[in-house]
Design a protein around this motif. Structure first.
Motif, PDB file in Angstrom:
ATOM      1  N   VAL A   1       0.817  -1.212   0.000  1.00  0.00           N
ATOM      2  CA  VAL A   1       0.000   0.000   0.000  1.00  0.00           C
ATOM      3  C   VAL A   1       0.853   1.266   0.000  1.00  0.00           C
ATOM      4  O   VAL A   1       0.608   2.205  -0.765  1.00  0.00           O
ATOM      5  N   SER A   2       1.889   1.310   0.847  1.00  0.00           N
ATOM      6  CA  SER A   2       2.674   2.541   0.945  1.00  0.00           C
ATOM      7  C   SER A   2       3.489   2.786  -0.326  1.00  0.00           C
ATOM      8  O   SER A   2       3.634   3.942  -0.765  1.00  0.00           O
ATOM      9  N   THR A   3       4.004   1.723  -0.947  1.00  0.00           N
ATOM     10  CA  THR A   3       4.756   1.895  -2.187  1.00  0.00           C
ATOM     11  C   THR A   3       3.827   2.325  -3.313  1.00  0.00           C
ATOM     12  O   THR A   3       4.169   3.196  -4.124  1.00  0.00           O
ATOM     13  N   GLN A   4       2.645   1.725  -3.377  1.00  0.00           N
ATOM     14  CA  GLN A   4       1.648   2.116  -4.383  1.00  0.00           C
ATOM     15  C   GLN A   4       1.341   3.606  -4.273  1.00  0.00           C
ATOM     16  O   GLN A   4       1.304   4.328  -5.268  1.00  0.00           O
ATOM     17  N   GLN A   5       1.149   4.082  -3.046  1.00  0.00           N
ATOM     18  CA  GLN A   5       0.829   5.494  -2.849  1.00  0.00           C
ATOM     19  C   GLN A   5       2.002   6.382  -3.230  1.00  0.00           C
ATOM     20  O   GLN A   5       1.830   7.425  -3.861  1.00  0.00           O
ATOM     21  N   ALA A   6       3.221   5.965  -2.863  1.00  0.00           N
ATOM     22  CA  ALA A   6       4.407   6.756  -3.201  1.00  0.00           C
ATOM     23  C   ALA A   6       4.583   6.868  -4.707  1.00  0.00           C
ATOM     24  O   ALA A   6       4.941   7.935  -5.231  1.00  0.00           O
ATOM     25  N   LEU A   7       4.333   5.784  -5.421  1.00  0.00           N
ATOM     26  CA  LEU A   7       4.456   5.811  -6.878  1.00  0.00           C
ATOM     27  C   LEU A   7       3.385   6.708  -7.497  1.00  0.00           C
ATOM     28  O   LEU A   7       3.661   7.488  -8.418  1.00  0.00           O
ATOM     29  N   SER A   8       2.158   6.595  -6.994  1.00  0.00           N
ATOM     30  CA  SER A   8       1.070   7.430  -7.515  1.00  0.00           C
ATOM     31  C   SER A   8       1.335   8.906  -7.252  1.00  0.00           C
ATOM     32  O   SER A   8       1.082   9.759  -8.109  1.00  0.00           O
ATOM     33  N   ASP A   9       1.859   9.203  -6.071  1.00  0.00           N
ATOM     34  CA  ASP A   9       2.164  10.598  -5.733  1.00  0.00           C
ATOM     35  C   ASP A   9       3.214  11.180  -6.665  1.00  0.00           C
ATOM     36  O   ASP A   9       3.235  12.392  -6.905  1.00  0.00           O
ATOM     37  N   ARG A  10       4.109  10.334  -7.202  1.00  0.00           N
ATOM     38  CA  ARG A  10       5.176  10.799  -8.088  1.00  0.00           C
ATOM     39  C   ARG A  10       4.736  10.783  -9.558  1.00  0.00           C
ATOM     40  O   ARG A  10       5.533  11.040 -10.445  1.00  0.00           O
ATOM     41  N   GLY A  11       3.450  10.482  -9.815  1.00  0.00           N
ATOM     42  CA  GLY A  11       2.947  10.549 -11.182  1.00  0.00           C
ATOM     43  C   GLY A  11       3.022   9.260 -11.967  1.00  0.00           C
ATOM     44  O   GLY A  11       2.920   9.273 -13.198  1.00  0.00           O
ATOM     45  N   TYR A  12       3.180   8.135 -11.265  1.00  0.00           N
ATOM     46  CA  TYR A  12       3.218   6.848 -11.944  1.00  0.00           C
ATOM     47  C   TYR A  12       1.882   6.125 -11.817  1.00  0.00           C
ATOM     48  O   TYR A  12       1.164   6.282 -10.830  1.00  0.00           O
ATOM     49  N   ARG A  13       1.585   5.328 -12.808  1.00  0.00           N
ATOM     50  CA  ARG A  13       0.434   4.435 -12.756  1.00  0.00           C
ATOM     51  C   ARG A  13       0.974   3.012 -12.748  1.00  0.00           C
ATOM     52  O   ARG A  13       1.376   2.484 -13.789  1.00  0.00           O
ATOM     53  N   PRO A  14       1.048   2.369 -11.588  1.00  0.00           N
ATOM     54  CA  PRO A  14       1.579   1.007 -11.540  1.00  0.00           C
ATOM     55  C   PRO A  14       0.674   0.031 -12.298  1.00  0.00           C
ATOM     56  O   PRO A  14      -0.542   0.023 -12.112  1.00  0.00           O
ATOM     57  N   VAL A  15       1.267  -0.761 -13.163  1.00  0.00           N
ATOM     58  CA  VAL A  15       0.560  -1.796 -13.910  1.00  0.00           C
ATOM     59  C   VAL A  15       1.214  -3.122 -13.566  1.00  0.00           C
ATOM     60  O   VAL A  15       2.400  -3.329 -13.840  1.00  0.00           O
ATOM     61  N   ILE A  16       0.467  -4.022 -12.947  1.00  0.00           N
ATOM     62  CA  ILE A  16       1.030  -5.290 -12.490  1.00  0.00           C
ATOM     63  C   ILE A  16       1.182  -6.238 -13.673  1.00  0.00           C
ATOM     64  O   ILE A  16       0.251  -6.425 -14.462  1.00  0.00           O
TER      65      ILE A  16
ATOM     66  N   THR B   1      11.457  -0.556   4.742  1.00  0.00           N
ATOM     67  CA  THR B   1      10.313   0.214   4.248  1.00  0.00           C
ATOM     68  C   THR B   1      10.234   1.563   4.947  1.00  0.00           C
ATOM     69  O   THR B   1       9.163   2.165   5.049  1.00  0.00           O
ATOM     70  N   SER B   2      11.365   2.052   5.436  1.00  0.00           N
ATOM     71  CA  SER B   2      11.367   3.357   6.108  1.00  0.00           C
ATOM     72  C   SER B   2      10.988   4.453   5.115  1.00  0.00           C
ATOM     73  O   SER B   2      11.075   4.277   3.886  1.00  0.00           O
ATOM     74  N   ALA B   3      10.587   5.595   5.632  1.00  0.00           N
ATOM     75  CA  ALA B   3      10.167   6.704   4.776  1.00  0.00           C
ATOM     76  C   ALA B   3      11.300   7.142   3.849  1.00  0.00           C
ATOM     77  O   ALA B   3      11.076   7.439   2.661  1.00  0.00           O
ATOM     78  N   GLU B   4      12.534   7.174   4.367  1.00  0.00           N
ATOM     79  CA  GLU B   4      13.648   7.605   3.525  1.00  0.00           C
ATOM     80  C   GLU B   4      13.917   6.606   2.405  1.00  0.00           C
ATOM     81  O   GLU B   4      14.183   6.995   1.262  1.00  0.00           O
ATOM     82  N   VAL B   5      13.822   5.328   2.711  1.00  0.00           N
ATOM     83  CA  VAL B   5      14.033   4.311   1.683  1.00  0.00           C
ATOM     84  C   VAL B   5      12.957   4.406   0.606  1.00  0.00           C
ATOM     85  O   VAL B   5      13.254   4.362  -0.594  1.00  0.00           O
ATOM     86  N   GLN B   6      11.702   4.556   1.020  1.00  0.00           N
ATOM     87  CA  GLN B   6      10.622   4.690   0.034  1.00  0.00           C
ATOM     88  C   GLN B   6      10.874   5.893  -0.877  1.00  0.00           C
ATOM     89  O   GLN B   6      10.696   5.825  -2.090  1.00  0.00           O
ATOM     90  N   GLU B   7      11.293   6.999  -0.274  1.00  0.00           N
ATOM     91  CA  GLU B   7      11.549   8.208  -1.050  1.00  0.00           C
ATOM     92  C   GLU B   7      12.708   8.000  -2.027  1.00  0.00           C
ATOM     93  O   GLU B   7      12.643   8.418  -3.191  1.00  0.00           O
ATOM     94  N   ARG B   8      13.751   7.344  -1.563  1.00  0.00           N
ATOM     95  CA  ARG B   8      14.895   7.098  -2.431  1.00  0.00           C
ATOM     96  C   ARG B   8      14.535   6.176  -3.600  1.00  0.00           C
ATOM     97  O   ARG B   8      14.991   6.364  -4.726  1.00  0.00           O
ATOM     98  N   ILE B   9      13.728   5.158  -3.341  1.00  0.00           N
ATOM     99  CA  ILE B   9      13.332   4.232  -4.400  1.00  0.00           C
ATOM    100  C   ILE B   9      12.524   4.954  -5.468  1.00  0.00           C
ATOM    101  O   ILE B   9      12.776   4.807  -6.670  1.00  0.00           O
TER     102      ILE B   9
END
Length: 303
Positions: free
Chosen positions: A81-96, A285-293
């Motif tokens: 959930v948190s990675t999905q949200q981080a990607l969406s916030d950065r303008g990505y549409r994740p497609v599995i 899955t820390s906030a900094e790691v999510q941001e860096r990814i």
């Protein structure tokens, strides 16, 4: 808010306790298996007991799409959930995507990258290799995340990292071993990784920093780049391995593996002596790691 910088002199290594993360059931590799078990997380794979991924909408309206639509990012398995949200916030549409055919079906949409992030389920060598080959044929960059843990051989609960990296690494031909560029500042971790990769027939060149890797890459011409996520350059004007790959036309041909190491600095001598080994674990899955990814994905996906 921006992540708090690491104080001078403080190790970037995560405390060993961070490896626990969410609850997973991960079996150990077979003792005598030449390549380890087929699922990278061990027999039975990983079982997530918290934060199940939200169901994704069917992706049946392939392009052309308006330019202001979120850019597609191929992901496997389904993001948490948190990675999905981080990607969406950065303008990505994740497609599995689960198969080579599903990757092929998305190519006309010019996806930014293939992102393999094994947080929500096990991944197998054969599927990983198939997806990497499909992305490479379509000139789509590939980025994979991993976590490294440290324990005695008896206590290690994840697969040998070389199982993941051998499945990912392209090679010039069947007669040539894959060339792996390893970027790791801690000599003990670098030696442990180098040893396990070389035992499985890969050639390894090690750089102590992202900046040093640029010079080495020009001489070594890697097929695969493996590096600690916390060593990726983030400041504008600092040339790193990502810039070298892009400038030399290798970004879509050279998968990038970024890992977080839940290794206690006090235990590094045990790693150097062979008393402990590295194994695949859940990444931080820390906030900094999510941001860096997400930041790294944004750089990789820039045309």
């Amino acid at each position: 808010p921006p992540p708090t910088p690491t104080p001078a002199g403080q190790s970037r290594l995560a405390p060993a306790a961070e490896a626990a993360g969410r609850s997973y059931a991960i079996g150990a590799p077979d003792a005598d298996a030449a390549e380890g078990p087929e699922p990278l997380d061990g027999p039975g794979g990983a079982v997530e007991v918290a934060d199940p991924p939200r169901p994704q909408p069917m992706d049946d309206e392939l392009p052309p799409e308006p330019l202001d639509n979120p850019r597609r990012l191929l992901v496997w398995p389904a993001p948490d959930v948190s990675t999905q949200q981080a990607l969406s916030d950065r303008g990505y549409r994740p497609v599995i995507v689960h198969s080579r055919e599903e990757v092929d079906a998305q190519i006309a949409a010019f996806p930014a990258a293939l992102f393999v992030d094994p947080l929500t389920g096990p991944i197998t060598r054969t599927a990983l290799q198939s997806l990497r080959q499909a992305a490479g044929a379509a000139e789509v960059p590939v980025m994979v995340t991993a976590g490294l843990g440290q324990a005695s051989r008896d206590a290690a609960y994840g697969a040998d990292p070389a199982v993941l990296l051998k499945a990912l690494a392209p090679r010039d031909s069947e007669q040539h071993p894959p060339r792996v560029l390893l970027i790791e500042e801690h000599a003990e971790i670098a030696l442990a990784l180098t040893g396990t990769l070389e035992r499985r027939g890969m050639q390894v060149a090690r750089a102590a920093s992202d900046a040093d890797a640029v010079t080495l890459a020009g001489q070594f011409r890697p097929n695969l780049v493996v590096m600690d996520l916390m060593q990726v350059h983030r400041q504008a004007g600092q040339a790193g391995i990502l810039d070298w790959l892009r400038a030399n036309g290798q970004l879509t041909r050279t998968p990038l593996v970024v890992y977080t190491a839940a290794v206690d600095a006090a235990d590094l001598p045990r790693l150097a002596s062979g008393e402990t080994v590295l194994f695949l674990a859940e990444r931080s899955t820390s906030a900094e790691v999510q941001e860096r990814i997400v930041d790294l994905l944004s750089r990789i996906g820039t045309n």
